[in-house]
Design a protein around this motif. Structure first.
Motif, mmCIF file in Angstrom:
data_model
loop_
_atom_site.group_PDB
_atom_site.id
_atom_site.type_symbol
_atom_site.label_atom_id
_atom_site.label_comp_id
_atom_site.label_asym_id
_atom_site.label_seq_id
_atom_site.Cartn_x
_atom_site.Cartn_y
_atom_site.Cartn_z
ATOM 1 N N PHE A 68 0.824 -1.211 0.000
ATOM 2 C CA PHE A 68 0.000 0.000 0.000
ATOM 3 C C PHE A 68 0.855 1.257 0.000
ATOM 4 C CE2 PHE A 68 -2.121 3.345 2.533
ATOM 5 C CZ PHE A 68 -3.172 3.624 1.671
ATOM 6 N N VAL A 69 1.851 1.329 0.889
ATOM 7 C CA VAL A 69 2.675 2.542 0.943
ATOM 8 C C VAL A 69 3.529 2.671 -0.317
ATOM 9 C CG1 VAL A 69 2.682 2.630 3.459
ATOM 10 C CG2 VAL A 69 4.523 1.422 2.273
ATOM 11 N N GLY A 70 3.860 1.542 -0.945
ATOM 12 C CA GLY A 70 4.566 1.612 -2.216
ATOM 13 C C GLY A 70 3.718 2.277 -3.287
ATOM 14 N N LEU A 71 2.441 1.925 -3.331
ATOM 15 C CA LEU A 71 1.527 2.555 -4.286
ATOM 16 C C LEU A 71 1.325 4.034 -3.966
ATOM 17 C CD1 LEU A 71 -1.165 -0.257 -4.663
ATOM 18 C CD2 LEU A 71 0.586 0.414 -6.325
ATOM 19 N N VAL A 72 1.258 4.361 -2.676
ATOM 20 C CA VAL A 72 1.131 5.766 -2.275
ATOM 21 C C VAL A 72 2.359 6.559 -2.724
ATOM 22 C CG1 VAL A 72 1.030 7.342 -0.300
ATOM 23 C CG2 VAL A 72 -0.399 5.290 -0.337
ATOM 24 N N ALA A 73 3.543 5.981 -2.539
ATOM 25 C CA ALA A 73 4.776 6.655 -2.951
ATOM 26 C C ALA A 73 4.796 6.879 -4.459
ATOM 27 C CB ALA A 73 5.987 5.831 -2.520
ATOM 28 N N LEU A 74 4.398 5.869 -5.215
ATOM 29 C CA LEU A 74 4.362 6.005 -6.670
ATOM 30 C C LEU A 74 3.365 7.074 -7.088
ATOM 31 C CD1 LEU A 74 5.238 5.053 -9.464
ATOM 32 C CD2 LEU A 74 3.500 3.248 -9.317
ATOM 33 N N ALA A 75 2.206 7.098 -6.439
ATOM 34 C CA ALA A 75 1.199 8.109 -6.754
ATOM 35 C C ALA A 75 1.715 9.510 -6.449
ATOM 36 C CB ALA A 75 -0.083 7.832 -5.967
ATOM 37 N N ALA A 76 2.476 9.655 -5.369
ATOM 38 C CA ALA A 76 3.022 10.962 -5.007
ATOM 39 C C ALA A 76 3.995 11.469 -6.067
ATOM 40 C CB ALA A 76 3.718 10.879 -3.654
ATOM 41 N N VAL A 77 4.700 10.556 -6.707
ATOM 42 C CA VAL A 77 5.645 10.943 -7.759
ATOM 43 C C VAL A 77 4.906 11.305 -9.045
ATOM 44 C CG1 VAL A 77 7.544 10.127 -9.214
ATOM 45 C CG2 VAL A 77 7.496 9.553 -6.779
ATOM 46 N N LEU A 78 3.835 10.596 -9.346
ATOM 47 C CA LEU A 78 3.127 10.792 -10.610
ATOM 48 C C LEU A 78 2.121 11.940 -10.563
ATOM 49 C CD1 LEU A 78 2.448 7.062 -11.581
ATOM 50 C CD2 LEU A 78 4.280 8.564 -12.397
ATOM 51 N N HIS A 79 1.596 12.245 -9.379
ATOM 52 C CA HIS A 79 0.583 13.292 -9.250
ATOM 53 C C HIS A 79 1.262 14.651 -9.119
ATOM 54 C CE1 HIS A 79 -2.582 15.595 -6.908
ATOM 55 N NE2 HIS A 79 -3.217 15.241 -8.006
ATOM 56 N N LEU A 86 5.200 19.307 -3.899
ATOM 57 C CA LEU A 86 5.467 19.415 -2.465
ATOM 58 C C LEU A 86 6.490 18.370 -2.018
ATOM 59 C CD1 LEU A 86 4.818 20.639 0.313
ATOM 60 C CD2 LEU A 86 2.941 18.985 0.498
ATOM 61 N N ALA A 87 6.271 17.132 -2.433
ATOM 62 C CA ALA A 87 7.140 16.039 -1.984
ATOM 63 C C ALA A 87 8.546 16.140 -2.564
ATOM 64 C CB ALA A 87 6.517 14.693 -2.366
ATOM 65 N N ALA A 115 8.420 4.342 7.373
ATOM 66 C CA ALA A 115 9.776 4.034 6.913
ATOM 67 C C ALA A 115 9.757 3.433 5.510
ATOM 68 C CB ALA A 115 10.455 3.078 7.893
ATOM 69 N N TYR A 116 8.854 2.503 5.273
ATOM 70 C CA TYR A 116 8.756 1.902 3.941
ATOM 71 C C TYR A 116 8.275 2.928 2.919
ATOM 72 C CZ TYR A 116 9.792 -2.964 5.091
ATOM 73 O OH TYR A 116 10.432 -4.133 5.444
ATOM 74 N N LEU A 117 7.388 3.813 3.329
ATOM 75 C CA LEU A 117 6.936 4.876 2.434
ATOM 76 C C LEU A 117 8.108 5.756 2.008
ATOM 77 C CD1 LEU A 117 4.672 6.580 1.088
ATOM 78 C CD2 LEU A 117 4.451 7.803 3.271
ATOM 79 N N ALA A 118 8.961 6.120 2.964
ATOM 80 C CA ALA A 118 10.114 6.968 2.655
ATOM 81 C C ALA A 118 11.070 6.271 1.692
ATOM 82 C CB ALA A 118 10.838 7.349 3.945
ATOM 83 N N ALA A 119 11.336 4.990 1.946
ATOM 84 C CA ALA A 119 12.251 4.254 1.073
ATOM 85 C C ALA A 119 11.679 4.116 -0.335
ATOM 86 C CB ALA A 119 12.541 2.879 1.671
ATOM 87 N N TRP A 120 10.408 3.725 -0.418
ATOM 88 C CA TRP A 120 9.765 3.609 -1.731
ATOM 89 C C TRP A 120 9.785 4.952 -2.457
ATOM 90 C CZ3 TRP A 120 9.234 -0.512 -4.338
ATOM 91 C CH2 TRP A 120 8.769 -1.718 -3.811
ATOM 92 N N PHE A 121 9.492 6.018 -1.727
ATOM 93 C CA PHE A 121 9.421 7.326 -2.376
ATOM 94 C C PHE A 121 10.767 7.725 -2.969
ATOM 95 C CE2 PHE A 121 9.911 11.939 -2.318
ATOM 96 C CZ PHE A 121 8.899 12.283 -3.200
ATOM 97 N N LEU A 122 11.843 7.574 -2.221
ATOM 98 C CA LEU A 122 13.157 7.934 -2.753
ATOM 99 C C LEU A 122 13.505 7.096 -3.981
ATOM 100 C CD1 LEU A 122 15.292 8.472 0.476
ATOM 101 C CD2 LEU A 122 14.596 10.208 -1.191
ATOM 102 N N PHE A 177 11.355 5.579 -6.138
ATOM 103 C CA PHE A 177 10.513 5.974 -7.268
ATOM 104 C C PHE A 177 10.837 7.390 -7.741
ATOM 105 C CE2 PHE A 177 7.197 2.774 -5.753
ATOM 106 C CZ PHE A 177 7.371 1.936 -6.845
ATOM 107 N N ALA A 178 11.101 8.283 -6.787
ATOM 108 C CA ALA A 178 11.244 9.703 -7.116
ATOM 109 C C ALA A 178 12.558 10.031 -7.801
ATOM 110 C CB ALA A 178 11.115 10.540 -5.841
ATOM 111 N N ALA A 179 13.556 9.186 -7.663
ATOM 112 C CA ALA A 179 14.885 9.525 -8.170
ATOM 113 C C ALA A 179 14.917 9.685 -9.685
ATOM 114 C CB ALA A 179 15.885 8.454 -7.741
ATOM 115 N N THR A 180 14.029 8.998 -10.388
ATOM 116 C CA THR A 180 14.052 9.042 -11.849
ATOM 117 C C THR A 180 13.445 10.327 -12.401
ATOM 118 O OG1 THR A 180 13.853 6.630 -11.897
ATOM 119 C CG2 THR A 180 13.404 7.801 -13.944
#
Length: 252
Positions: free
Chosen positions: A27-38, A44-45, A169-176, A178-181
């Motif tokens: 779930f938090v992985g999908l949230v992180a991906l959505a934060a990058v795409l939205h 903000l993120a 913690a998993y949200l932060a890791a997933w976000f970094l 996904f977001a790096a690209t």
């Protein structure tokens, strides 16, 4: 709140925690991906990525013997790290290189900690990095950005339940990861429009003679490889129940 001794705090930070349920990691992985795409959420993120980016420049500048003058973070999610030393040579090259590769490598490092069950250690390591960076921030928005990020992490690590800490913690890791690209893609778009003549890639091209596009490709490859490796560490193993009427794996 009960008093906590230094020993108890040390054990709390360095100890291991149980793995979160697979659905929470997914779930938090999908949230992180959505934060990058939205778009609005990303604007903000992206400040978090800028903190890691400029922190990478600063850390490598110090490690290579350059004198760090300061870091500025801006509300448009840009940033600048100023260091002094030779205007050429390995120190300058590695300092310029560090920015875009730091977020994915930090995400990969976080994934390694989480795979080892070091959830609290990962959160407090983040706090230590932010605290060290805060000393070198030289503008008000930068201070606000770093302090706000640190306050959120501290609040989660100190007050949150084990499941909340794990999810964050998993949200932060997933976000970094996904977001790096996305910043790399944005960088090349700006370069194609001649809007970023002093980008890290162009500085590296000037320092080394290697074309800027090659450096952008290196940034992108680092981000993708970190995502693959980090994702493999973060993706949980799901034990599916045997279907009725079908033999289990033990019957083979």
């Amino acid at each position: 709140m009960d008093d906590i001794s230094i020993t108890d705090l040390w054990d709390r930070v360095t100890g291991t925690q149980p793995d979160p349920p697979w659905w929470l990691v997914a779930f938090v992985g999908l949230v992180a991906l959505a934060a990058v795409l939205h778009g609005p959420t990303w604007r903000l993120a992206r400040n978090t990525v800028t903190i890691a980016h400029e922190g990478g420049h600063a850390l490598v500048a110090l490690l290579t013997g350059r004198k760090l003058d300061g870091i500025k973070l801006h509300s448009d999610t840009s940033g600048v790290t100023v260091s002094r030393g030779k205007p050429h040579g390995p120190g300058m090259i590695f300092t310029a290189l560090a920015g875009y590769v730091t977020p994915p490598l930090l995400g990969l490092f976080f994934a390694l900690l989480l795979a080892a069950g070091r959830i609290t250690l990962m959160l407090w390591f983040s706090l230590a990095l932010l605290g060290a960076m805060l000393i070198m921030i030289r503008n008000a928005y930068g201070v606000l950005s770093v302090v706000a990020t640190g306050a959120i992490i501290f609040g989660v690590s100190w007050l949150g339940s084990a499941e909340v800490q794990a999810g964050f913690a998993y949200l932060a890791a997933w976000f970094l990861l996904f977001a790096a690209t996305r910043p790399v893609v944005e960088l090349q778009r700006m370069r194609a429009r001649h809007m970023a003549p002093s980008s890290d890639a162009d500085q590296l091209a000037h320092l080394t003679g290697v074309p800027g596009l090659a450096w952008v490709s290196l940034f992108g490859a680092t981000a993708l490889l970190a995502l693959l490796a980090g994702g493999a560490l973060l993706v949980p193993d799901v034990d599916l129940p045997d279907l009725p009427g079908l033999p289990s794996t033990a019957d083979f």
